[in-house]
Design an enzyme around this catalytic site. Structure first.
Site, short mmCIF file in Angstrom:
data_model
loop_
_atom_site.label_atom_id
_atom_site.label_comp_id
_atom_site.label_asym_id
_atom_site.label_seq_id
_atom_site.Cartn_x
_atom_site.Cartn_y
_atom_site.Cartn_z
N PHE A 128 0.81 -1.22 0.00
CA PHE A 128 0.00 0.00 0.00
C PHE A 128 0.85 1.27 0.00
O PHE A 128 1.92 1.32 0.59
CB PHE A 128 -0.94 0.00 1.22
CG PHE A 128 -1.87 -1.20 1.23
CD1 PHE A 128 -2.91 -1.28 0.31
CD2 PHE A 128 -1.66 -2.26 2.12
CE1 PHE A 128 -3.74 -2.41 0.29
CE2 PHE A 128 -2.49 -3.37 2.10
CZ PHE A 128 -3.53 -3.46 1.19
N ASP A 129 0.30 2.28 -0.70
CA ASP A 129 0.96 3.60 -0.74
C ASP A 129 0.26 4.61 0.16
O ASP A 129 0.87 5.55 0.64
CB ASP A 129 0.90 4.18 -2.17
CG ASP A 129 1.58 3.27 -3.17
OD1 ASP A 129 2.62 2.69 -2.80
OD2 ASP A 129 1.05 3.15 -4.29
#
Lengths: 302, 302
Positions: B18-19
């Site tokens: 995830f960013d």
């Protein structure tokens, strides 16, 4: 099947059929501080014919004794022993059904009517009109020492409702699943002068929502109210009629108790809620009339 | 299927996937005025890895600007543009979706956070923190002149809730079916220091109950909140994860918005509500861990 009364003969027939007349008050006898026309004459007529009259109200802000003063103010004959209120029903329920031990207490959200009825039944309580709970001071759990003797939360209409009261009641119920949650009544609104306002059911709604559980209700339509009346007054259900302005309290109460029912249109319920095509009323009254005052057509002119 | 994170490798894998990390605050970063252990280290770790951090809170008592002070007080790095609150979401909803005409007003049950966000969006309001409405004086319709320009009632957590505020809001909504009923959020409770207390949903509960209608909700789990975020921040839902402590707000919000979800157990939801045999959770998170602080295992000791 709902019979709409209109002719003097129909009103006279109804009087012949019943000995005991149970009246809701707000929306039936008066609306806020406005007396509904013909009420005094109609009640006088019933008394003159030897009918038993009972006043069965969900109003829990007043004790029966102080509620009688409201009748006096309107010039309506009424006697304390004819008056049954939901605060009284709650107090009787706590003392005789719950049988609350003498060392236990009720935390009250409600007004002096609830306190007086609890006191009269010998039930200890805290909260209610205590000025310490009538506050906008921020509620902080750090400063709250729960009373370990509280084992019931009783909630009625409280126009001094605030976050401290809601938080205390919530904590008693949330931290102790054994603590009973009782509501005097569940009326969503009540008729005030000029319009309806949020009722007792709206005051307990935050607790229902926060807890995800519903209270036991002692007012109409609960049969706790009828149990309370039956313990004090003899009446034959077959010859008894409940007269009210709300389907979900008065009419449901009468039907569940096996008495006949008459809806008047001077309060909350509109005619269309019963009679409009496609209407799905929660309870259908046996009879309907515009107003209690309609019975005054039977009064003999003096 | 809910993956319970436990090994450093599992935490590292999640970071790689995830960013953008959306965090609920109460019950995730802190509980009342108590900072949850390891939070500062975990957030520092995410920032050091170049992750986007957003704070998505249903707390409507504070504006984003004053909410930032709460982060500052805990020593947590946060920027106003990273903070999305339900008061902000409500104000944006009213200005951009409702497109409230400039001559119309909102009647507010809520605190300064709601007022500040409405003001920032150029929306006129009455009520709120007005001392005239923070009163235990009996409410009487005779003394109430409704403002004809009110066409929205907005309700958030208001610890100065009282009968006058409820009655005014009720009358605006009851007498005008066109008047919009909006709630910042529907959380039944919120975690305070020492335990949970009634939340914003409990404050709007009397109005729901009295009106028999539900508000439009702008906070989590409503997608109005996500619309609000999307209008300001770019993120790829596939590489975004929502981290929260409540199934019926945070996890439902994430799932409805098509982002991944991580439940922490430092707030309202208990592990058993998801994993116990026979449990029927309203939403199942993709991941579960005891605390955000668990991510601190990945921090390189300085």
């Amino acid at each position: 099947m709902c019979t709409q009364l209109s002719t003097p003969g129909e009103y006279a027939d109804l009087l012949d059929k019943f000995d005991t007349f149970m009246f809701d008050c707000d929306g039936v006898l008066w609306s806020g501080d406005h007396l509904i026309g013909g009420v005094i004459e109609a009640l006088h007529l019933l008394r003159s014919k030897g009918k038993n009259i009972l006043f069965v109200t969900n109003n829990a802000t007043k004790s029966r004794k102080s509620y009688k003063k409201k009748f006096d103010g309107f010039g309506i004959e009424a006697h304390v022993e004819e008056i049954f209120g939901s605060a009284y029903a709650a107090a009787v329920y706590i003392s005789t059904v719950v049988k609350l031990p003498k060392d236990k207490k009720v935390y009250v959200i409600g007004m002096s009517g609830v306190e007086e009825e609890l006191h009269n039944e010998g039930v200890s309580y805290i909260g209610g009109t205590d000025p310490a709970d009538t506050t906008f001071e921020p509620f902080d759990l750090k400063n709250f020492t729960p009373d370990p003797d509280v084992s019931v939360v009783l909630c009625g209409l409280d126009t001094n409702i605030n976050y401290t009261k809601l938080s205390k009641a919530f904590r008693y119920l949330h931290t102790n699943p054994e603590c009973l949650f009782i509501a005097t009544n569940e009326d969503s609104t009540f008729p005030s002068t000029g319009g309806i306002l949020p009722g007792a059911g709206s005051i307990s709604a935050p607790l229902r929502y926060a807890l995800g559980r519903d209270p036991v209700c002692t007012g109409k339509p609960s049969q706790s109210m009828l149990d309370c009346i039956q313990a004090k007054v003899h009446f034959d259900p077959k010859r008894t009629i409940m007269i009210g302005d709300r389907l979900n309290t008065d009419i449901l109460f009468g039907k569940a108790g096996g008495v006949s029912t008459l809806l008047v249109l001077t309060g909350v319920t509109a005619k269309e809620e019963v009679l409009a095509p496609g209407a799905t009323p929660i309870a259908v009254p046996d009879y309907m009339t515009q107003s209690i005052g309609d019975f005054a057509v039977l009064a003999t002119p003096n």
